[in-house]
Write a protein that holds these residues in place. Sequence first.
Motif, mmCIF file in Angstrom:
data_model
loop_
_atom_site.group_PDB
_atom_site.id
_atom_site.type_symbol
_atom_site.label_atom_id
_atom_site.label_comp_id
_atom_site.label_asym_id
_atom_site.label_seq_id
_atom_site.Cartn_x
_atom_site.Cartn_y
_atom_site.Cartn_z
ATOM 1 N N MET A 85 2.183 -10.636 -11.569
ATOM 2 C CA MET A 85 3.176 -9.716 -11.091
ATOM 3 C C MET A 85 4.538 -10.408 -11.701
ATOM 4 S SD MET A 85 2.072 -9.023 -7.098
ATOM 5 C CE MET A 85 1.367 -10.649 -6.926
ATOM 6 N N ILE A 86 5.386 -9.689 -12.308
ATOM 7 C CA ILE A 86 6.507 -10.046 -13.006
ATOM 8 C C ILE A 86 7.694 -9.129 -12.349
ATOM 9 C CG2 ILE A 86 7.515 -9.927 -15.113
ATOM 10 C CD1 ILE A 86 4.581 -9.452 -16.330
ATOM 11 N N LEU A 87 8.918 -10.129 -12.241
ATOM 12 C CA LEU A 87 10.293 -9.515 -11.467
ATOM 13 C C LEU A 87 11.202 -9.859 -12.487
ATOM 14 C CD1 LEU A 87 9.831 -10.369 -7.814
ATOM 15 C CD2 LEU A 87 9.849 -7.988 -8.630
ATOM 16 N N ILE A 102 0.624 -6.083 -2.677
ATOM 17 C CA ILE A 102 2.261 -6.158 -2.185
ATOM 18 C C ILE A 102 2.169 -6.001 -0.839
ATOM 19 C CG2 ILE A 102 4.097 -4.676 -2.478
ATOM 20 C CD1 ILE A 102 3.099 -3.708 -5.226
ATOM 21 N N GLY A 103 1.425 -5.156 -0.004
ATOM 22 C CA GLY A 103 1.340 -5.042 1.405
ATOM 23 C C GLY A 103 1.090 -6.298 1.983
ATOM 24 N N ASP A 157 3.049 3.700 -9.985
ATOM 25 C CA ASP A 157 4.525 3.298 -10.353
ATOM 26 C C ASP A 157 5.304 3.347 -8.987
ATOM 27 O OD1 ASP A 157 6.705 2.839 -12.350
ATOM 28 O OD2 ASP A 157 7.418 4.761 -11.462
ATOM 29 N N GLY A 158 4.862 4.533 -8.359
ATOM 30 C CA GLY A 158 5.873 4.623 -7.070
ATOM 31 C C GLY A 158 5.366 3.628 -6.020
ATOM 32 N N ARG A 159 4.052 3.345 -5.674
ATOM 33 C CA ARG A 159 3.563 2.736 -4.760
ATOM 34 C C ARG A 159 3.398 1.457 -4.950
ATOM 35 N NH1 ARG A 159 3.855 3.959 0.196
ATOM 36 N NH2 ARG A 159 2.484 2.461 0.765
ATOM 37 N N CYS A 160 3.403 0.854 -6.134
ATOM 38 C CA CYS A 160 3.556 -0.539 -6.787
ATOM 39 C C CYS A 160 4.360 -0.816 -7.441
ATOM 40 C CB CYS A 160 1.978 -0.743 -7.276
ATOM 41 S SG CYS A 160 0.632 -0.173 -6.570
ATOM 42 N N ILE A 161 4.630 -0.499 -8.552
ATOM 43 C CA ILE A 161 5.758 -1.053 -9.254
ATOM 44 C C ILE A 161 7.036 -0.962 -8.814
ATOM 45 C CG2 ILE A 161 6.914 -0.777 -11.644
ATOM 46 C CD1 ILE A 161 4.199 -1.770 -12.262
ATOM 47 N N LYS A 162 7.505 0.032 -8.508
ATOM 48 C CA LYS A 162 8.771 0.217 -7.823
ATOM 49 C C LYS A 162 9.099 -0.354 -6.401
ATOM 50 C CE LYS A 162 10.466 4.706 -9.975
ATOM 51 N NZ LYS A 162 9.587 4.827 -10.893
ATOM 52 N N ARG A 163 7.757 -0.411 -5.831
ATOM 53 C CA ARG A 163 7.787 -1.041 -4.485
ATOM 54 C C ARG A 163 7.931 -2.544 -4.696
ATOM 55 N NH1 ARG A 163 2.558 -1.261 -0.498
ATOM 56 N NH2 ARG A 163 3.467 -2.188 1.384
ATOM 57 N N ALA A 188 9.304 -4.023 -7.168
ATOM 58 C CA ALA A 188 10.655 -4.400 -7.728
ATOM 59 C C ALA A 188 11.747 -4.354 -6.512
ATOM 60 C CB ALA A 188 10.973 -3.223 -8.837
ATOM 61 N N PHE A 189 11.688 -3.332 -5.779
ATOM 62 C CA PHE A 189 12.567 -3.125 -4.925
ATOM 63 C C PHE A 189 12.473 -4.026 -3.634
ATOM 64 C CE2 PHE A 189 13.677 0.599 -7.616
ATOM 65 C CZ PHE A 189 14.656 0.539 -7.647
ATOM 66 N N THR A 190 11.583 -4.458 -3.455
ATOM 67 C CA THR A 190 10.949 -5.413 -2.226
ATOM 68 C C THR A 190 11.554 -6.757 -2.409
ATOM 69 O OG1 THR A 190 9.333 -3.751 -1.407
ATOM 70 C CG2 THR A 190 9.426 -6.226 -0.391
ATOM 71 N N TYR A 191 11.233 -7.314 -3.878
ATOM 72 C CA TYR A 191 11.656 -8.584 -4.059
ATOM 73 C C TYR A 191 12.526 -8.933 -5.248
ATOM 74 C CZ TYR A 191 7.881 -9.330 -0.684
ATOM 75 O OH TYR A 191 7.049 -9.322 0.328
ATOM 76 N N GLY A 192 12.821 -7.636 -6.087
ATOM 77 C CA GLY A 192 13.583 -8.059 -7.196
ATOM 78 C C GLY A 192 15.062 -8.669 -7.081
ATOM 79 N N ASN A 193 15.582 -8.459 -5.657
ATOM 80 C CA ASN A 193 16.777 -9.237 -5.331
ATOM 81 C C ASN A 193 16.411 -10.441 -4.259
ATOM 82 O OD1 ASN A 193 18.436 -7.877 -6.859
ATOM 83 N ND2 ASN A 193 18.384 -6.127 -5.400
ATOM 84 N N ARG A 194 15.142 -10.832 -4.035
ATOM 85 C CA ARG A 194 14.697 -11.816 -3.242
ATOM 86 C C ARG A 194 13.735 -12.586 -3.921
ATOM 87 N NH1 ARG A 194 11.953 -8.636 1.251
ATOM 88 N NH2 ARG A 194 11.625 -10.757 2.035
#
Length: 220
Positions: free
Chosen positions: A172-174, A210-211, A123-129, A131-137
């Motif tokens: 991958m879903i945003l 994601i990386g 959740d921390g390394r993948c899901i949240k990452r 979301a917060f990297t591309y959720g507004n992009r």
Amino acid sequence: MAFSINDLNYEKDSKERMPWEHYTEEFAKADPAEIAGRLSLPYDEEKKELTLKFLGSVYYISWPDFQVTHEEDDAGFYPLEEMHYAKILAIRFLLNGNVSQGSGRFKTYREMPWGEVYLRQFDGRCIKRLAFTYGNRLKDFKEIMEHLHAVPVDHGDIAYQVEIFPGYVVQMILWEGDDEFPPSSQILFSDNFPVSFAAEDMAVMGDVIIGSLKAFLKCL
């Protein structure tokens, strides 16, 4: 910071924590013809090269020394040449994987065998990452996915699926953030993943994908 296998809190004597040398030694002792037959991969007996498709690009992997080269395409970035944990995923797949096609159903990480054990890390390394990297992009995310020739799927505000190994598909879903709610995401796996991958592998896999997105964006 790059994802570390140690982040997954494997058992002390787990083979997943073996050094890279362990995997290359096992690969050197393996029969490349058996690997090719088991995974339905092309194998050039003369060149002693296996052909493996990973995240949209075709790679040539030499036996017995596991040297990786890629077939020229427009990707611009090649995880199996650049990312240590991508190499570990690939060599483990060659040594332990099997041919499989999903039923068309997708599952969350939590639903996979032992997924609950590593859910916090995933959740921390993948899901949240994600979301917060591309959720507004979303535009950047869309451009990267189209660059990878990923397939759009009807989930969230934007979603794509990519085949990471032959027959093994990740979605991958945003959901875009707004003034009231932060961005969110989900990562789904085709239901055949347990045939070839443990939950630990899938956590590293999510991080590798994601990386890679950031590197692919630089190629646009």
